[in-house]
Design an enzyme around this catalytic site. Sequence first.
Site, short mmCIF file in Angstrom:
data_model
loop_
_atom_site.label_atom_id
_atom_site.label_comp_id
_atom_site.label_asym_id
_atom_site.label_seq_id
_atom_site.Cartn_x
_atom_site.Cartn_y
_atom_site.Cartn_z
N CYS A 1 51.91 46.16 45.71
CA CYS A 1 51.03 47.16 45.08
C CYS A 1 50.40 48.12 46.10
CB CYS A 1 49.96 46.47 44.26
SG CYS A 1 49.28 44.99 45.03
N HIS B 1 43.25 49.44 43.59
CA HIS B 1 43.16 49.31 45.04
C HIS B 1 42.79 50.68 45.60
CE1 HIS B 1 44.86 45.46 44.51
NE2 HIS B 1 46.07 45.64 44.97
N1 LIG Z 1 48.57 41.62 40.11
C1 LIG Z 1 49.07 42.65 40.77
O1 LIG Z 1 48.41 43.68 41.02
C2 LIG Z 1 50.48 42.60 41.28
C3 LIG Z 1 51.01 43.74 41.85
C4 LIG Z 1 52.32 43.72 42.32
C5 LIG Z 1 53.05 42.55 42.20
N2 LIG Z 1 52.49 41.44 41.65
C6 LIG Z 1 53.32 40.24 41.55
O2 LIG Z 1 53.61 39.99 40.17
C7 LIG Z 1 53.72 38.58 39.95
C8 LIG Z 1 52.77 38.17 38.84
O3 LIG Z 1 51.45 38.50 39.21
P1 LIG Z 1 50.23 38.41 38.20
O4 LIG Z 1 49.13 39.11 38.86
O5 LIG Z 1 50.62 38.78 36.83
O6 LIG Z 1 49.93 36.82 38.22
P2 LIG Z 1 49.27 35.92 37.08
O7 LIG Z 1 48.19 36.67 36.38
O8 LIG Z 1 48.91 34.65 37.75
O9 LIG Z 1 50.44 35.68 36.04
C9 LIG Z 1 51.65 35.02 36.34
C10 LIG Z 1 52.17 34.44 35.03
O10 LIG Z 1 53.48 33.94 35.22
C11 LIG Z 1 53.55 32.72 34.53
N3 LIG Z 1 54.63 31.90 35.09
C12 LIG Z 1 54.66 31.21 36.24
N4 LIG Z 1 55.83 30.58 36.38
C13 LIG Z 1 56.57 30.88 35.30
C14 LIG Z 1 57.86 30.53 34.86
N5 LIG Z 1 58.65 29.71 35.58
N6 LIG Z 1 58.31 31.03 33.70
C15 LIG Z 1 57.54 31.84 32.94
N7 LIG Z 1 56.28 32.21 33.29
C16 LIG Z 1 55.81 31.71 34.45
C17 LIG Z 1 52.19 32.10 34.70
O11 LIG Z 1 52.00 31.12 33.75
P3 LIG Z 1 50.70 30.15 33.74
O12 LIG Z 1 49.71 30.89 32.88
O13 LIG Z 1 51.25 28.93 33.13
O14 LIG Z 1 50.24 29.99 35.15
C18 LIG Z 1 51.30 33.31 34.50
O15 LIG Z 1 51.01 33.53 33.14
C19 LIG Z 1 53.43 37.93 41.31
O16 LIG Z 1 54.65 37.67 41.96
C20 LIG Z 1 52.65 38.98 42.05
O17 LIG Z 1 52.77 38.86 43.44
C21 LIG Z 1 51.24 41.44 41.17
#
Ligand SMILES: NC(=O)c1ccc[n+]([C@@H]2O[C@H](COP(=O)([O-])OP(=O)(O)OC[C@H]3O[C@@H](n4cnc5c(N)ncnc54)[C@H](OP(=O)(O)O)[C@@H]3O)[C@@H](O)[C@H]2O)c1
Length: 342
Positions: free
Chosen positions: A127, A240
């Site tokens: 990001c 950010h």
């Molecule tokens: N947040 C940002 O600004 C941002 C920006 C760029 C990239 N990212 C990337 O995007 C990804 C997700 O980030 P996020 O912020 O959305 O995290 P998050 O809020 O923690 O959400 C991740 C989700 O994925 C689910 N999950 C985990 N393992 C899974 C599986 N095997 N099958 C299906 N669902 C599964 C989790 O389920 P549970 O609810 O059961 O834990 C959770 O609901 C990460 O790799 C992160 O580095 C995030």
Amino acid sequence: MKEYRIAVVGMGAVGREMVATLEKSSLPVSELLPLVRRNEGEPISFRGRTYKTVKVNKGVFKGVDIALFSAGEQASKELAPMAIEEGAVVIDNSNAFRMDPEIPLVVPEVNPLDAKKHKGLIANPNCSTIQMVVALKPLHDLYKIKRIVVSTYQAVSGTGYKAIDELNEQVSAYIAQEEIKNSVYPHQIAFNALPHIDVFLDNGYSKEEMKMHHETRKIIGDESIQVSATAVRIPVVRCHSEAVNIETEKPMPSVEEIKKILAEAPGVTVIDDVANDAYPLAADCQYKYGVFVGRIRKDYSIPNGLNMWVVADNLLKGAALNAVQIAELLAEKNWVSKDTGC
Ligand SMILES: NC(=O)c1ccc[n+]([C@@H]2O[C@H](COP(=O)([O-])OP(=O)(O)OC[C@H]3O[C@@H](n4cnc5c(N)ncnc54)[C@H](OP(=O)(O)O)[C@@H]3O)[C@@H](O)[C@H]2O)c1
């Protein structure tokens, strides 16, 4: 017109924004498949229909055209090869594949043609890197950037939905004068600033800081650019902010001319009128599309230097919006099927 069956893997902070962004997109979607690892059957509204979340299992990606992954690095490593095998093109938000030389790392305003080279998987950059390269690419094209020094002020939503809950709980505890508990971050995040994002590496930098260095070079396609980053987490929910300093090879024109160049650049909005206290603010830029740039001024300490302040919604341009824009690009150019090379 072809319609696409789209899977969204992971219904966390980014996954839910993916669905909201797809809702507003012009991408023709025949069916949405929201995939989870628990809470199967949860209703997800999308374009007037209600879909139920489905647990990921073998065969689930059969018939899917594009799978948008936002379930974390481990899930991407385990499930993306299966999705590709079952016929989907994967757009992955995690760090799992970004630096693989065979996998395009794409920001549509910066390197759209790289998307054409995909072999079933395109990586969405980090990001903090996305918003920086959108703001800097137009200046690199004209004046060739040699060095970038950046300090970030990153929102807690960048760590996912559990971090948003932790900030809210700590603020409530602080006001109630109760004990402040932390589990997501190593220290209290409420009313604090943590110079620590992702793990620390042997060189003393954090992984987030080094991602900005490596990913910037790959996306801009110039291995000579040096990036020195300090990544800081602050108690803001979305957006950010970045203090960016650049040094260019060629002399840059006046600040007014640079403002014009940036105002015309794709995906950039200039908000820069200090006489009226106007500059991009996290609180104003949240839920907005694009990258916002202000406080543009020459760096008087070196011959070809410039400072600027860059803000973007990390859940949108930093994640979901960039991923959906990649999907739109693939659909528009008819690049959804894999490049089998020659
Ligand atoms: N947040 C940002 O600004 C941002 C920006 C760029 C990239 N990212 C990337 O995007 C990804 C997700 O980030 P996020 O912020 O959305 O995290 P998050 O809020 O923690 O959400 C991740 C989700 O994925 C689910 N999950 C985990 N393992 C899974 C599986 N095997 N099958 C299906 N669902 C599964 C989790 O389920 P549970 O609810 O059961 O834990 C959770 O609901 C990460 O790799 C992160 O580095 C995030």
